[in-house]
Every structure is written in C-alpha cells, then in structure tokens.
Design a protein around this motif. Structure first.
Motif: not given
Length: 626
Positions: A311-316, A501-512
């Motif tokens: 999966l791409t970061p944007q998809q996640i 845990r759902a927020s992690r998908l947003v935050v991890d990809t948001g940061v990195h």
C-alpha cells in the motif's frame, strides 16, 4: 505489542526489533563458508525444472533449517523483552560494519537459493512456510540494505535498555552466571561498535529525530549513578539460588563487582557522554522518514515490513481518515449513553480530569488488570478451542523504562502494566489494554505459536507485526462478545483504543509522508481520543521515531475482521467461532495475504465437514426410520 515483534528479528526471539538486529562476529570469510557457494546455487537452479516435489521440499527444509540456526547464533546475546528464556549468551552480538556487510551477503544468498526452488512443487504447509520465510528474509535483508544498524534505537526501545531484560531474568546455576559475566565484560566492545555506527548515521543524516530524544539519556545515567547493589545490571546477584554454595555466591558477586567497575561503568559513561555531547546535539531536526537519505524508499520498505502489504502512504492515510470518521460516530453515540451533557471535547476533558476514572495506587491498577484477566479465563474457552499451557504473570513496567514506555506490553510469560504517572492511566481503558496484551491477545497468541511443534522454529519464535498486532487489536473487539465492557465508559475506552489505532494510520503517514509537524500529530491524537496528555506525547514520539510500525495494528485487524465476515457469510449456520479462531491462531505469525488465503481454505474445509455431518445425520435418521 509483544515475541520477536517485528521480524526485523521482538522478538522478538518477538521479530528482532531494531535494537536486537545486531549480529555476532563471524568474519566475511566465515559467512562465505556458512553460506552455500553461488556455484552450487546456480547448479541446483538448473536442475529445478526436473526436480521432484520431494526434492524441492527437502532443499527448502535444509535451507530454512540452516539459516535459522545461523540467525540464532548471530543474535545470541541481543535479548530484548521477548527474547530467549534459557541461559544467557556468553557475549553480546557483534555489530561492526564488516559483520553487517557479511550478514547482508548471507541473506542475499539465502534469498537467491530460495528463488531457485520451484514454489509450485512445495505442497501443503511447505507452501505456507515458503511465503513466511521469504517475507522474513526480505525484511531482514531490506534492513541491512538501508543500514538500519546505524540507528540502533528508537523512541520505544534501545540496545542499552535491552540489557536490562537479560539482567531481570532468573539465572539458575553457575554456568548461567559465568555466561552473564561474559556479557558484562563485553559491554565496552559492544557499545563502542554501536557508537561508531551511530556516528556514521549522524554524518549522513540518518538518525532518530532530535525532538524524540529528550530524557532518553536518563536510563543510561541511572546505571552510571547507581550504587553496586542498586545497579540494574547487578540484579541477578542480589538474590541468588538457595542451593548454590555460599562460597560460590561470594566469588560470583566479587566477579560481578569487578566487571561492573572495570567494564560496565566506563562503557556507560562513554555512551552517556556521546549521547549528551554528540547525538542529542547533532541528530536531525526533521521528523519525516522520507526526508532522510533514500527516505522515500526507506519508508516504503518499512510499510512493507510492518504491514506485509503493498500500500502507498497516501492509500493508508485515506483508509485511516475513513476509519476515524466511522469510529467518531460510534463515540458520539456512546457519550449519549453515559448521560453526559456537553460537547465531544468537553467529554474528553471530563474523562481526563475526573479522579474517579484513575487508580489511586499502582497496586490498584495491577489488581484491576489481574481481575480482568481472570474474567477472561471464564469466557475464553467459548471462543478458542486450543488454549496454551504457558501462564503469564502481571507485573509493573520496570522503573527505568516506565517514563517512555507504552501503557502495557504483553509477552508469552508476562503482561507488563505501566504504573508510572497514575493520572495518565485511566481505568476505562484497562479492559481493552488487558485483552490486547495478555489473553486472548499477545500472551495467548505467542504462547500457542511457541507450543505448536508442527511448525518450523522460524514460524514459532518470530513475530510479524501485522499479524500479531492485528490479532491483539481484534481481541479488543472480541471483548464485546465476551462481555468485558461493563459500562458505557468502558465501551468508550474500547472505542478510544480503536480510534487510537485508526489515528495511527493518519498520524504515521502524516508525519513521514505528508510532512506533518509534531504539533499537528499531537493535536490529531488529542482531539480524537481520550488518551491522557502523557500518553499522547509518548505515542506521537514513538511514531516519529519508529516509522511504519504503528501501521500494522489497524490494518491487521481489518484483515482478520474481513476474513471472519467472509467466513460467516459463506458458512451461515455452519460457522464455528472456535474453529475459526483455532485456524487463525494455528498459523503462528504470517503475512496478511497468507492469513486470508488460510481462511479461504477454512471455508472450504468447513463446508466439507458440514456436508459430511448432514449426511451422517440423514443416514442415522433413515436407519432409525427403517
């Protein structure tokens, strides 16, 4: 989170965590001798087309058996919280550049040999084994190629704190103590190699972000400043086996005092000076993994390692936003059930500030966790057929780790509960935390895998994060069916953990990937969950310092939920929840696509069994009528 926790092998023995991915000191020449010659690989590859299926299986078994034995030797002494439970190694791993190059060449050769085996000729469990083994070797090799060893710690764990896990394990005989003393004497060499690697990483901009380093030197300083009897690494000598002669105990204690004075303390002082004067001053000021050299490829590799998905970061990121919106609606409905009159932010403030939601002592928190675990014992047999023999203890997180540690951590033999900063440990989150970390979550899953003698060791004792964390998060939802959430507040705690845990998908990809600031990440988690401020900060720093790992939880849960829904729809009244869970747990730790294919086979097998059952029932009825 847990036994080789990422197969960057917690364990992992839980996946070797970043801090454990350190190698012992074979020379490149020794590696060349250990690895099969390339000519042999090429020769056998030419014969693959004519090879019998049994020959492919035999070659594969020989390959993974040899590699696993080599891997264990490489990592001996690099214990972490999920590491070996037997005798300590007599030394620490080698982590110097020559050893790292040797390890990369070895795993590249293993992958080449694996490619030369015709996967179509591997039948039954060997086909699954091959997929799991390939994912492990690819992850290990990818970490070598990005030189992950130049960043040998993160905001969750570190090579110097991992030594404490070995120190806290029981040692039962003189040999064990002598081996542990060997580790203590080896610390100067080990730390010197780690420092040299970190210096190289600093020079190329490959480091832990500076913002996450505040206070990380405290655990080093505690060892430096402690009196002998209070020194963490002296722990095994405080209480020694009663059956060991007093004279032997005295001799070993004297050797320990000498080793700590001559080897441990100078090494820790040197590490402390390096961390304070160099690393914490020169570490990168950026947050995103993608801003490091080769950062985009690095982040993609971490996503594949921790999610086992392409999966791409944007998809996640988009998946995360959709799930956050869905859970937020459920949270709003639950607030109504509590009878609270006010807005969502006001409810979160109420939860974070009213003392009734928090334990008054560490003992109360531990007792509540223990009571919840025993309640699970009364229900678990209704949902899982095969239960493990292994039991787990419930203990507080060690004091030297607690300030930076997560709320809890589960392994095969222990569920650690963080009793540090009690105003940040809400009781309404405890049912979900206990389900996740102990049983039916990490402790149960990892114990069943270790006890599954039908699996090869590389599946029994490693940990793929997407599967292990996905299962543990799924068990939080299973807690609804088990009746574990007694009040709307407990249920809101469950939803907070789902939102977290759902927020992690947003935050991890948001940061990195998207370049979010730390403040943006903090605000997102603070505004959408009932986590305490302390937890919000430690979690965000964990995501910043450990790219990709946080993505494994929710994506893993989604895979298991999707598979269960598919099985329920296909089987209808023939769906057996215990059989379904047994099929999932029997896998050990596998990539998510392997899990989903196993559920497809479970559906087919269940249909056959149901048809046979109906035929027998019909035959019996006919016989009785006749």
């Amino acid at each position: 989170m847990p036994s080789i926790r990422s197969v960057s092998v917690r364990a992992p023995l839980a996946a070797l965590s970043v801090a454990v991915l350190m190698a012992l000191g074979a020379t490149p020449a020794a590696a060349a001798q250990a690895a099969p010659a390339q000519a042999t690989a090429a020769s056998t590859a030419d014969k693959t087309a004519q090879a019998a299926p049994s020959d492919a299986a035999a070659r594969f078994t020989a390959l993974y058996t040899r590699e696993w034995k080599w891997r264990q030797a490489q990592f001996a002494g690099g214990d972490d919280e999920d590491g070996p439970q037997g005798q300590p190694a007599a030394r620490l791993p080698k982590v110097d550049p020559a050893t790292q190059v040797m390890r990369e060449r070895y795993w590249a050769q293993v992958l080449k040999e694996l490619d030369a085996i015709d996967a179509a000729k591997l039948a039954g469990e060997d086909a699954v084994n091959a997929e799991v083994f390939r994912q492990q070797i690819q992850s290990l090799l990818a970490n070598q190629r990005v030189r992950q060893y130049e960043m040998p710690f993160n905001s969750d764990s570190a090579f110097w704190t991992n030594l404490g896990f070995t120190a806290r394990r029981p040692i039962r005989d003189v040999e064990g103590y002598e081996r542990y003393l060997g580790q203590l004497r080896d610390i100067p060499r080990y730390f010197d190699e780690q420092i040299a690697n970190m210096r190289v990483g600093l020079k190329r901009g490959f480091s832990v972000p500076r913002v996450t380093l505040k206070g990380r030197d405290v655990s080093i300083k505690e060892v430096v400043d402690a009196k002998l009897e209070d020194n963490l690494l002296y722990t095994p000598f405080v209480k020694m086996p009663a059956n060991m002669p007093a004279a032997e105990q005295a001799r070993l204690r004297a050797e320990a005092a000498k080793a700590i004075d001559a080897s441990v303390l100078p090494a820790y002082r040197k590490l402390l000076k390096f961390m304070q004067d160099e690393y914490m001053q020169q570490a990168r000021t950026t947050l995103a993994a993608e801003t490091m050299p080769g950062g985009e490829d690095y982040y993609r590799a971490k996503i594949r390692e921790f999610t086992t998905l392409d999966l791409t970061p944007q998809q996640i990121h988009e998946i995360g936003l959709q799930e956050v919106a869905k859970i937020r609606a459920q949270m709003e409905q639950t607030i109504v059930k509590t009878g609270f009159k006010g807005t969502f932010p006001e409810f979160l403030h109420y939860l974070r500030t009213d003392p009734k939601f928090y334990p008054k002592s560490g003992e109360e928190l531990l007792m509540r966790a223990s009571w919840l675990a025993k309640r699970v014992d009364a229900e678990i047999g209704n949902y899982i057929g095969l239960l493990p023999r292994q039991r787990f203890a419930i203990k507080p997180v060690p004091a030297d780790l607690a300030p930076f540690y997560t709320a809890g951590r589960g392994g095969r033999d222990v569920y650690l509960v963080n009793t540090y900063d009690l105003p940040s440990r809400p009781l309404f989150n405890l049912p979900a935390l206990t389900l996740h970390e102990s049983a039916p979550g990490h402790s149960l899953q990892m114990s069943l895998a270790a006890e599954h003698e039908g699996l090869p060791d590389f599946r029994r004792y490693t940990y793929i994060s997407a599967y292990g964390e996905g299962w543990a998060l799924y068990t939080e939802k299973l807690g609804i069916e088990m009746g574990m959430y007694d009040t709307p507040y407990d249920y809101f705690g469950y939803l907070t953990y789902q939102m977290w845990r759902a927020s992690r998908l947003v935050v991890d990809t948001g940061v990195h990937h998207l370049g979010w600031t730390r403040e943006q990440a903090l605000a997102f988690l603070r505004d959408n969950t009932a986590l305490s401020e302390h937890e919000v900060e430690t979690e965000v720093d964990r995501y910043i310092g450990w790219p990709g790992q946080a993505l494994s939880y929710y994506l893993g849960q989604m895979s298991i939920e999707r598979s269960r829904a598919k099985a329920e729809q296909a089987l209808g009244a023939d769906f057996d929840i215990r059989a379904f869970h047994d099929a999932v747990l029997a896998l050990g730790s596998v990539p998510l696509p392997v899990l989903e294919r196993r559920v497809d086979r479970f559906i087919d097998e269940s249909r056959v069994k149901a048809a046979e059952k109906r035929q027998k029932a019909a035959a019996k009825k006919a016989a009785e009528a006749g």
